[in-house]
Design an enzyme around this catalytic site. Structure first.
Site, PDB file in Angstrom:
ATOM      1  N   SER A 303       0.968  -7.955   5.439  1.00 54.79           N
ATOM      2  CA  SER A 303       0.289  -7.362   6.601  1.00 54.79           C
ATOM      3  C   SER A 303      -0.770  -6.361   6.152  1.00 54.79           C
ATOM      4  O   SER A 303      -1.844  -6.262   6.756  1.00 54.79           O
ATOM      5  CB  SER A 303       1.319  -6.662   7.499  1.00 54.79           C
ATOM      6  OG  SER A 303       2.257  -7.585   7.999  1.00 54.79           O
ATOM      7  N   TYR A 304      -0.473  -5.624   5.088  1.00 55.90           N
ATOM      8  CA  TYR A 304      -1.457  -4.648   4.595  1.00 55.90           C
ATOM      9  C   TYR A 304      -2.728  -5.344   4.128  1.00 55.90           C
ATOM     10  O   TYR A 304      -3.842  -4.866   4.368  1.00 55.90           O
ATOM     11  CB  TYR A 304      -0.857  -3.829   3.449  1.00 55.90           C
ATOM     12  CG  TYR A 304      -1.806  -2.769   2.939  1.00 55.90           C
ATOM     13  CD1 TYR A 304      -1.874  -1.518   3.554  1.00 55.90           C
ATOM     14  CD2 TYR A 304      -2.650  -3.027   1.869  1.00 55.90           C
ATOM     15  CE1 TYR A 304      -2.765  -0.549   3.105  1.00 55.90           C
ATOM     16  CE2 TYR A 304      -3.543  -2.063   1.413  1.00 55.90           C
ATOM     17  CZ  TYR A 304      -3.598  -0.829   2.034  1.00 55.90           C
ATOM     18  OH  TYR A 304      -4.491   0.131   1.600  1.00 55.90           O
TER      19      TYR A 304
END
Length: 401
Positions: A303-304
């Site tokens: 997600s980062y």
């Protein structure tokens, strides 16, 4: 376990301006008539050694010196005035009017002279450690029976560690030997990986189902296990002996390095267990910009690295058992996340440092039992509060998946 297993007698008082003025006149004396019982009601002067330690938010200092406890009015027919004469400039260099002075004798008969800056968070920590009321700081002796009433629970154990005091004196006897025997049977004649030691500590401590209490209890128990194993190895090596000075130096250095690195890894291990128990999504040691590896990214590294995942839904958490200036290391570990959270076990830090952290958008996460010095700080939350906040955030994108 109580404080009498670390200290046998404790005397405390406020440092008076007149004593500092005397010190500046090179008299090097403290008024100490009420310490006479501490020294066994001597008829004549006594000499000894004392380890002085000064605690403020900006510095920790230490020095050992000789002292003489004597009656300055010995020749007076009806008066006595006992004083503690110390052969050092330590107090004149560091102590201030109103500072808390604690003279303590440990169970090995070693004397300590603790000086706590009255304007520091260490001052409040000292009151907590010795269970002293802020309103009763006149000269007072606390004997062993009084110290037996002060339970040396996890918070006080970690505070002693933070002050640089070795707790092996208090954690000894049958408990230590039993732990060492258990560890040798389980792991053999070597230090186990920190992750395995952390796991064992959690197995040996009953869960409170409170993340703040569990973290402190697990860390404290792991410290006991580590010291038990360390002492057993050290005793065996001393009995065998060292071939030369270089072998001794290398052995000592390996012990010191292991002590320094172990606590940080233990903190990360126990945080992972707490996040797993809380049902949080996270990933540890995620590679971000420049191959940096933050301790924790919520929900994960994928997600980062996804530019379509909103940065506001990402969370950064660093883990450092102690702060000093090391907190700045986290500032560039995850560029997408402006506000950084940092979990620490340190119970004292200066208001100036907290203000610097606030300016850099750093929020401290401190386990509730250790957070008593941070009660009025805007950028400090407990571990339980962090978990509740992160759960609410994760619900936002979990519902969108």
């Amino acid at each position: 376990m109580d404080l009498s297993q670390v200290f046998s007698d404790v005397f405390y008082k406020r440092v008076a301006r007149t004593e500092l003025e005397s010190t500046n006149n090179h008299q090097h004396e403290l008024n100490a008539s009420n310490m006479k019982k501490f020294f066994g009601n001597p008829e004549d002067s006594i000499n000894g050694r004392i380890q002085w330690l000064y605690f403020s938010d900006s510095q920790l200092e230490s020095e050992e010196s000789d002292f003489t406890y004597y009656d300055s009015r010995k020749r007076h027919p009806s008066r006595s005035e006992w004083r503690l004469y110390y052969k050092t400039n330590f107090i004149s260099r560091f102590a201030g009017n109103g500072d808390l002075l604690i003279i303590a004798r440990d169970t090995r008969e070693k004397l300590y002279g603790f000086i706590f800056d009255c304007n520091s968070t260490w001052f409040n920590s000292a009151l907590t450690l010795f269970e002293i009321s802020a309103g009763s700081l006149f000269e007072k002796l606390v004997e062993r029976t009084g110290l037996e009433n002060v339970q040396l629970e996890s918070r006080r154990k970690l505070l002693l560690e933070e002050a640089g005091l070795d707790l092996v004196t208090g954690y000894s006897g049958r408990e230590l030997e039993d732990d060492a025997d258990m560890l040798f049977k389980r792991f053999g004649n070597s230090f186990p990986p920190t992750r395995e030691m952390s796991s064992l500590a959690r197995q040996l401590v009953s869960d409170t189902h409170n993340p703040d209490d569990d973290l402190v209890n697990w860390i404290s128990r792991e410290e006991e296990l580590f010291r038990a194993l360390e002492k057993r190895f050290l005793q065996e090596k001393i009995e065998i002996g060292f071939a030369d000075v270089d072998e001794f130096a290398n052995f000592a250095l390996s012990f010191l390095n292991r002590r320094k690195s172990r606590m940080g890894y233990a903190l990360q291990n126990h945080l992972e267990a707490i996040f797993d128990n809380s049902g949080l999504r996270y990933e540890s040691q995620v590679v971000t910009e420049g191959k940096r590896k933050p301790d924790f990214i919520f929900p994960n590294g994928r997600s980062y690295r996804n530019p379509d995942f909103e940065s506001e839904l990402l969370t950064f958490l660093g883990a450092k058992s102690s702060l000093k200036d090391r907190w700045r290391q986290i500032l560039n570990e995850a560029a997408r996340i402006k506000t950084k959270h940092l979990c620490t076990l340190q119970q004292t830090t200066s208001r100036d440092q907290l203000h610097e952290m606030e300016e850099e958008s750093v929020i401290l996460v401190v386990p509730e039992p250790l957070a008593y010095n941070y009660s009025s700080c805007n950028n400090v939350i407990t571990l339980g509060e962090f978990i509740t906040w992160e759960k609410a955030k994760q619900k936002l994108y979990t519902n969108m998946e």
